[in-house]
Design an enzyme around this catalytic site. Structure first.
Site, PDB file in Angstrom:
ATOM      1  N   PHE A  29       0.859  -1.181   0.000  1.00  0.00           N
ATOM      2  CA  PHE A  29       0.000   0.000   0.000  1.00  0.00           C
ATOM      3  C   PHE A  29       0.892   1.226   0.000  1.00  0.00           C
ATOM      4  CE2 PHE A  29      -2.384   3.537   1.694  1.00  0.00           C
ATOM      5  CZ  PHE A  29      -3.538   3.474   0.929  1.00  0.00           C
ATOM      6  N   ASP A  72       9.509   2.981   1.735  1.00  0.00           N
ATOM      7  CA  ASP A  72       8.313   3.753   2.066  1.00  0.00           C
ATOM      8  C   ASP A  72       8.105   3.642   3.577  1.00  0.00           C
ATOM      9  OD1 ASP A  72       5.773   4.693   2.602  1.00  0.00           O
ATOM     10  OD2 ASP A  72       4.865   3.844   0.809  1.00  0.00           O
ATOM     11  N   LYS A 124       2.828  11.415   6.841  1.00  0.00           N
ATOM     12  CA  LYS A 124       1.977  11.225   8.019  1.00  0.00           C
ATOM     13  C   LYS A 124       2.495  11.956   9.243  1.00  0.00           C
ATOM     14  CE  LYS A 124      -0.468   7.127   6.438  1.00  0.00           C
ATOM     15  NZ  LYS A 124      -1.638   7.908   5.984  1.00  0.00           N
TER      16      LYS A 124
END
Length: 400
Positions: A134, A219, A248
């Site tokens: 993801f 990531d 984030k």
């Protein structure tokens, strides 16, 4: 909730709660219920809701300048980038806004590096990704998703990606060829259910990428910035990738901030006009991001994630065989597989909501637990107690 269902596109299936206020690890809904936030905005709220230092940085900057665009310099951007580069141990920072934007940036950088530096023939650069990944929701990113819900119906798909099983070094090595620009992976797969790769996998990826002159792109949007007990999840196995993708928690739960961080021989391929973003690197984002880096420089939050993560894991392990099938965790990040014969992950999340705990399900029977790193030990115990009560009640009902 009825108004939201009427006027909002249904791209999410939220739990039946409407949050009105939030402070540290607690949120309050419109009915006045106080709930323990154990999702933390998918790690965007690593430092809790409304951390005083982050709010102060934002408030101060709001009175000075919020947006200048990258057509001009602003006095917050260079100090932020210098501090973030130092924290990461790399030369340069390319600031963006959202995680998906940072992933797209890394893809562009990797391809341009392949053409300009490695010498891959034009139009042939390939990036290898892992199954069950993801990395975001853009059309390019969903092109290499293996989740049919995220991918189906959005073609035609962007070429140039090859998918291999996560954790399988032999499959990865077989996929690498002279046209390979990069390997793009999550050091821990969050959306897949907090999937931790086999020991030795990340060092193996590092060795393979070095040997075959391929960029290792990590990531760390969810796994980074203290969540796992290290500043970056790659550090658990002493691995340093060529590029970090961050997001984030970098925005402190206040504004969207993301970045690609790498050495000059990689990011130096980007020249004026190649890439940009109106809001990327804006003064407000840079001020908040710099305050986040200062919090991480102390090591306090990494230490809390390590210590309280051990407590969380110890308590969760006691539930295995009592409604829980398996637990995977690193730091304050856990994937808990609920016995599917007992209930689904969604049902567990709804019942925990009724008991004052916010978590989120994924992949059917799994719930993810990721509280702010400011959580206290007794709050960790309380959240596990609530899960134990939910499972015990469901088990008693099933045996009646």
């Amino acid at each position: 909730m009825a108004l939201a269902d009427a006027v909002m596109a249904h791209n999410y299936h939220p739990l039946p709660v409407v949050i009105a206020e939030a402070k540290d690890v607690w949120v309050t809904d419109v009915e006045g219920r106080r709930l323990l936030d154990c999702l933390a905005g998918y790690s965007a709220l690593n430092f809790g809701h409304g951390h005083p230092a982050l709010l102060a940085a934002a408030h101060e900057q709001l009175d000075r300048a919020t947006l200048t665009s990258r057509a001009f310099h602003n006095d917050r951007l260079a100090p932020f980038c210098e501090a973030l580069a130092r924290l990461v141990g790399k030369d340069q920072v390319l600031p963006m806004n959202t995680g998906a934007e940072a992933v797209e940036t890394a893809i562009k950088v990797a391809r341009k590096w392949a053409y300009d530096v490695k010498g891959v023939p034009a139009g042939r650069a390939k990036i290898i990704v892992a199954a069950e990944n993801f990395h975001g929701r853009t059309t390019t990113i969903v092109s290499f998703s293996t989740d049919p819900v995220a991918r189906d119906g959005f073609g035609p798909y962007t070429p140039g990606f090859e998918t291999v099983p996560y954790g399988d070094l032999a499959a990865l090595e077989a996929a690498v060829d002279d046209d390979t620009a990069a390997v793009l992976i999550e050091p821990i797969q969050g959306e897949a259910g907090v999937i931790i790769p086999p020991e030795g996998y990340l060092p193996g990826v590092r060795e393979l990428c070095t040997r075959r002159r391929v960029l290792f792109v990590a990531d760390e949007i969810q796994s980074g910035l203290g969540r796992t007990g290290e500043t970056f999840a790659c550090a658990h196995e002493g691995v340093v990738p060529d590029m970090y993708i961050l997001g984030k928690a970098l925005g402190g739960g206040i504004v969207p901030v993301s970045a690609v961080v790498a050495d000059r021989d990689v990011l130096g391929v980007i020249q004026p006009g190649n890439h940009g973003s109106t809001f990327g690197g804006n003064p407000l984002a840079a001020a908040v991001g710099h305050a986040v880096v200062r919090l991480l420089e102390t090591g306090e939050y990494q230490q809390r994630a390590t210590q309280l993560g051990s407590r969380l894991r110890e308590r969760l392990d006691q539930l295995v065989g009592h409604g829980v099938v398996a637990v995977r965790s690193r730091g304050l990040w856990a994937g808990v597989d609920i016995d599917p014969e007992l209930m689904s992950g969604r049902e567990a999340s709804e019942q925990l909501l009724d008991r004052g705990v916010l978590v989120k399900d994924t992949h059917g029977s799994t719930i993810r637990i990721a509280p702010p790193l400011s959580i206290e030990a007794e709050q960790v115990d309380w959240l596990v107690d609530q899960l134990a009560d939910v499972l015990e009640a469901a088990g008693a009902t099933r045996t009646q």
